[in-house]
Design an enzyme around this catalytic site. Structure first.
Site, PDB file in Angstrom:
ATOM      1  CB  CYS A 173      -0.880   0.007   1.251  1.00  0.00           C
ATOM      2  SG  CYS A 173      -1.864  -1.478   1.388  1.00  0.00           S
ATOM      3  NE  ARG A 194       4.366   2.415  -0.933  1.00  0.00           N
ATOM      4  CZ  ARG A 194       5.555   2.091  -0.388  1.00  0.00           C
ATOM      5  NH1 ARG A 194       6.648   2.585  -0.897  1.00  0.00           N
ATOM      6  NH2 ARG A 194       5.629   1.270   0.630  1.00  0.00           N
ATOM      7  CD1 TRP A 220      -0.730  -5.449  -4.472  1.00  0.00           C
ATOM      8  CD2 TRP A 220       0.150  -6.156  -2.542  1.00  0.00           C
ATOM      9  NE1 TRP A 220      -0.149  -6.688  -4.690  1.00  0.00           N
ATOM     10  CE2 TRP A 220       0.384  -7.146  -3.530  1.00  0.00           C
ATOM     11  CE3 TRP A 220       0.610  -6.390  -1.254  1.00  0.00           C
ATOM     12  CZ2 TRP A 220       1.052  -8.327  -3.250  1.00  0.00           C
ATOM     13  CZ3 TRP A 220       1.281  -7.564  -0.977  1.00  0.00           C
ATOM     14  CH2 TRP A 220       1.500  -8.516  -1.980  1.00  0.00           C
ATOM     15  CG  ASN A 247       2.360   0.393   3.850  1.00  0.00           C
ATOM     16  OD1 ASN A 247       2.098  -0.770   3.569  1.00  0.00           O
ATOM     17  ND2 ASN A 247       3.529   0.956   3.595  1.00  0.00           N
ATOM     18  N   GLY A 248       0.823  -1.901   6.017  1.00  0.00           N
ATOM     19  CA  GLY A 248       1.494  -2.911   6.855  1.00  0.00           C
ATOM     20  C   GLY A 248       0.537  -4.034   7.203  1.00  0.00           C
ATOM     21  CD  GLU A 289      14.818 -10.616 -12.998  1.00  0.00           C
ATOM     22  OE1 GLU A 289      14.178  -9.567 -13.160  1.00  0.00           O
ATOM     23  OE2 GLU A 289      14.633 -11.380 -12.023  1.00  0.00           O
ATOM     24  CE  LYS A 293      11.071  -8.444 -14.033  1.00  0.00           C
ATOM     25  NZ  LYS A 293      11.853  -8.902 -13.003  1.00  0.00           N
ATOM     26  CD  GLU A 312       7.888  -9.739 -11.812  1.00  0.00           C
ATOM     27  OE1 GLU A 312       7.871  -9.334 -10.637  1.00  0.00           O
ATOM     28  OE2 GLU A 312       8.786  -9.439 -12.608  1.00  0.00           O
ATOM     29  CG  HIS A 331      18.254 -35.673 -14.466  1.00  0.00           C
ATOM     30  ND1 HIS A 331      18.847 -36.918 -14.460  1.00  0.00           N
ATOM     31  CD2 HIS A 331      19.225 -34.784 -14.785  1.00  0.00           C
ATOM     32  CE1 HIS A 331      20.138 -36.788 -14.739  1.00  0.00           C
ATOM     33  NE2 HIS A 331      20.397 -35.511 -14.941  1.00  0.00           N
ATOM     34  CE  LYS A 384      10.383  -1.174  -8.376  1.00  0.00           C
ATOM     35  NZ  LYS A 384      10.876  -2.044  -9.421  1.00  0.00           N
TER      36      LYS A 384
HETATM   37  C1  AGP Z   1      10.737  -8.075  -9.287  1.00  0.00           C
HETATM   38  O1  AGP Z   1      10.330  -7.756 -10.523  1.00  0.00           O
HETATM   39  C2  AGP Z   1       9.785  -7.866  -8.240  1.00  0.00           C
HETATM   40  N1  AGP Z   1       9.427  -6.538  -8.135  1.00  0.00           N
HETATM   41  C3  AGP Z   1      10.150  -8.509  -6.915  1.00  0.00           C
HETATM   42  O2  AGP Z   1      10.488  -9.846  -7.127  1.00  0.00           O
HETATM   43  C4  AGP Z   1      11.324  -7.844  -6.166  1.00  0.00           C
HETATM   44  O3  AGP Z   1      12.518  -8.116  -6.801  1.00  0.00           O
HETATM   45  C5  AGP Z   1      11.375  -8.403  -4.741  1.00  0.00           C
HETATM   46  O4  AGP Z   1      10.169  -8.091  -4.116  1.00  0.00           O
HETATM   47  C6  AGP Z   1      12.551  -7.835  -3.968  1.00  0.00           C
HETATM   48  O5  AGP Z   1      12.408  -6.456  -3.893  1.00  0.00           O
HETATM   49  P1  AGP Z   1      13.656  -5.552  -3.481  1.00  0.00           P
HETATM   50  O6  AGP Z   1      14.739  -5.756  -4.487  1.00  0.00           O
HETATM   51  O7  AGP Z   1      13.101  -4.169  -3.499  1.00  0.00           O
HETATM   52  O8  AGP Z   1      14.074  -5.985  -2.107  1.00  0.00           O
END
Ligand code: AGP
Length: 608
Positions: free
Chosen positions: A2, A27, A77, A103-104, A485, A489, A492, A508, A603
């Site tokens: 959030c 966020r 979120w 937020n939390g 990675e 992506k 995501e 395997h 994010k």
């Molecule tokens: C990656 O695309 C994501 N946003 C997520 O996996 C991110 O890398 C992860 O939450 C770690 O975040 P940070 O690098 O801000 O600690």
């Protein structure tokens, strides 16, 4: 995660607010709302879905006038409860006198809720935040500050709250424990702000007060006091680099594409003052001076998500080049292990946001055990960067787009520089190779530019693969981090299923999945494993599997080719990773995905 925002002032807040919410929206964005209190009237506007829906709703509601008004706002979120208007903040007390944003996560909210239900309180949402609003009402001490200070110690785990109450119409209280919260006021004290992060505030202010855990800001009229663990304290403001925080999309269709095309400049920023390209050596200033004070024989990397893909490369580079023992720990699992802290081990944490709760927890534990910690962080002033002994900023600038691209490339570059630092210190320094890597690093931004010119060619390949539903991302050796990675992506933003897998692991078991509808993307630059990768292609093709080969060579046996520019073995991951980003971007764009707001994601993940 959030985003929360607060404003006290006389400005026509609707514009201020919608502007903020748009800046905070990255966020978390499954619903947004705000409430404004202007001594005589209180207005509440909320909507499920994007801030743009809220803008439409708020246009006819808000009037500008010359009195001070008190605003708190939120983009959500979801952690507790569905994406519904009821669960959409603001949360308020049963007597509708107390309003809050949060937020939390309050981990003990269930037992708190049960104790309130036993007193006949009714709940309209499934959220933990509403429980706190009712708790404030139930513990009311005829004064917002006194009541908040009484209730906070009963809450377990992470929060940043903003509170307003009709009983104290000219007051706002902001409080922080774990979740990020920053505060600032304009020099003439006409405008006072709270925000979950600096980036959203960079558009107006140049100075910020970063709040630490257990700190509370009490604004009364336009004056404020700060308390730390219930005692009054004075805190000085810190200057922030506004330019690096202001993120624009320029003429790019999406923030993701803009940030992909920023990577040549980002790498030059990462190199600046750290690498002496003239003499082909490192500049041993700043972060390294701190490290020079100690002898390390092992590096343990700790991180989450994209950041942990980056350190995988770190372990290969450290072991292969510097001959240094290193291992990796998934941050979210690390604290549940019986961590035996070793004096000659450097614990390197990696984070773009510097706010990831899953990483902060083991950090605080290691610090409590006097372990040597080192951070590779992107966000200046983030919680983590203010918690560790020594660190290196990845200088990727503000990364707005939810899924990380330029920060990943900046992270692996920073890790390679750290590797060169340890390699230099070690007896087994192979000076000729060391100098060759530094020479090649200087060329990498230009080589990436060459690759970016192939973006439209990569789009043609994406056109070919976009209708498949499942993919393998195959790798060997250094391409491990790139495959994981790129697969992340791909998932995501395209919402297509993909799995990263070492090429030789196929036989395997996973080979059973391969058929004409299950393509494999293989990252295979012409390094010492090139021939082995060719045999993996044969293995897949023998089962009618299709292959998208990402290589500096055209692979005739592949179904599709993404040709990348040449470089050397140790630096190919910089190029293949960006090819992976472009494959994911174009595939998702051709599937009409909302690339800048991928569903269900946020994010920075500031809750565990
Ligand atoms: C990656 O695309 C994501 N946003 C997520 O996996 C991110 O890398 C992860 O939450 C770690 O975040 P940070 O690098 O801000 O600690």
């Amino acid at each position: 995660m959030c985003g929360i925002f607060g404003y006290v002032g006389k400005q026509n807040a609707s514009k201020v607010l919608i502007h903020w919410l748009e800046k905070l929206e990255y966020r978390g964005y499954d619903s947004a709302w705000f409430v404004v209190w202007n001594t005589s009237w209180l207005q509440l506007v909320k909507s499920v879905g994007k801030v743009s829906y809220l803008t439409a709703k708020s246009e006819n509601t808000l009037v500008a006038d010359e009195t001070f008004s008190y605003w708190i706002a939120h983009t959500r979120w979801a952690t507790h409860g569905w994406v519904t208007e009821n669960n959409c903040h603001p949360h308020y007390s049963e007597n509708e006198k107390i309003y809050l944003v949060h937020n939390g996560i309050i981990e003990n909210y269930k037992e708190l809720k049960d104790s309130l239900v036993a007193k006949w309180y009714k709940f309209y949402s499934e959220t933990d935040s509403e429980v706190v609003a009712k708790l404030i009402e139930d513990s009311w001490e005829w004064n917002l500050l006194k009541t908040v200070e009484k209730v906070l110690p009963t809450l377990e785990w992470a929060y940043a709250f903003l509170f307003i109450s009709k009983e104290n119409p000219d007051e706002i209280i902001g409080v922080k424990y774990w979740s990020p919260l920053v505060f600032w006021y304009s020099n003439d004290k006409k405008d006072l702000y709270f925000s979950s992060d600096t980036q959203a505030l960079a558009w107006v202010v140049e100075n910020i007060i970063f709040l630490d855990d257990w700190e509370l800001v009490h604004i009364k009229s336009s004056d404020y006091t700060i308390k730390s663990e219930w005692k009054l304290v004075s805190k000085s403001a810190e200057k922030i680099d506004v330019a690096s925080l202001k993120a624009e999309k320029w003429d790019f269709k999406h923030f993701m594409l803009k940030e992909i095309f920023e990577q040549p400049k980002v790498l030059n920023d990462v190199f600046r003052w750290r690498i002496d390209f003239e003499n082909l050596k490192l500049n041993k200033a700043g972060s390294f001076e701190e490290l020079d004070k100690f002898e390390f024989d092992k590096v343990v990397f700790v991180a989450c998500g994209t950041s942990y893909h980056a350190w995988w490369l770190g372990t290969y580079w450290l072991q292969d080049l510097a001959g240094m023992d290193s291992s990796v720990e998934v941050a979210s699992e690390y604290e549940y292990k019986n961590i035996r802290v070793e004096a000659k081990t450097l614990y390197v944490f990696i984070s773009q946001s510097g706010e990831t709760a899953d990483s902060i927890e083991p950090l605080k534990y290691l610090k409590s055990k006097w372990a040597h910690t080192f951070w590779i962080v992107n966000v200046v002033g983030s919680t983590i960067s203010r918690l560790t002994d020594s660190w290196m900023f990845t200088r990727a600038g503000t990364e707005v787009w939810v899924a990380s691209t330029k920060a990943f490339t900046a992270q692996i570059c920073t890790i390679l520089i750290l590797t060169l630092y340890f390699w230099e210190k070690n007896w087994n320094l192979w000076r000729q190779k060391y100098r060759q890597i530094i020479q090649e690093l200087q060329k990498i931004p230009g080589i990436i530019d060459e690759l970016l010119k192939e973006s439209e060619e990569i789009r043609k390949v994406a056109q070919e693969i976009k209708d498949y539903k499942q993919f393998f991302f195959l790798w060997r050796h250094l391409e491990l981090a790139v495959a994981y990675e790129s697969s992340l992506k791909f998932k995501e933003i395209s919402y297509l299923n993909s799995q990263a897998l070492p090429s030789w692991e196929l036989k395997h078991g996973s080979l059973a999945l391969v058929d004409k509808d299950f393509p494999s993307v293989i990252f295979m630059p012409s390094d010492f494993l090139y021939e082995k990768n060719l045999s993996s292609i044969q293995e897949v093709k023998a089962r009618n599997g299709k292959i998208l080969a990402v290589s500096n060579k055209k692979i005739d046996s592949a179904t599709w080719n993404v040709i990348i520019p040449e470089t050397i073995e140790e630096t190919y991951p910089f190029i293949t990773a960006i090819a992976g980003q472009l494959i994911a971007y174009h595939t998702a764009d051709l599937l009409w995905r909302d690339i800048d707001k991928p569903r269900n994601l946020a994010k920075s993940v500031t809750v565990k």
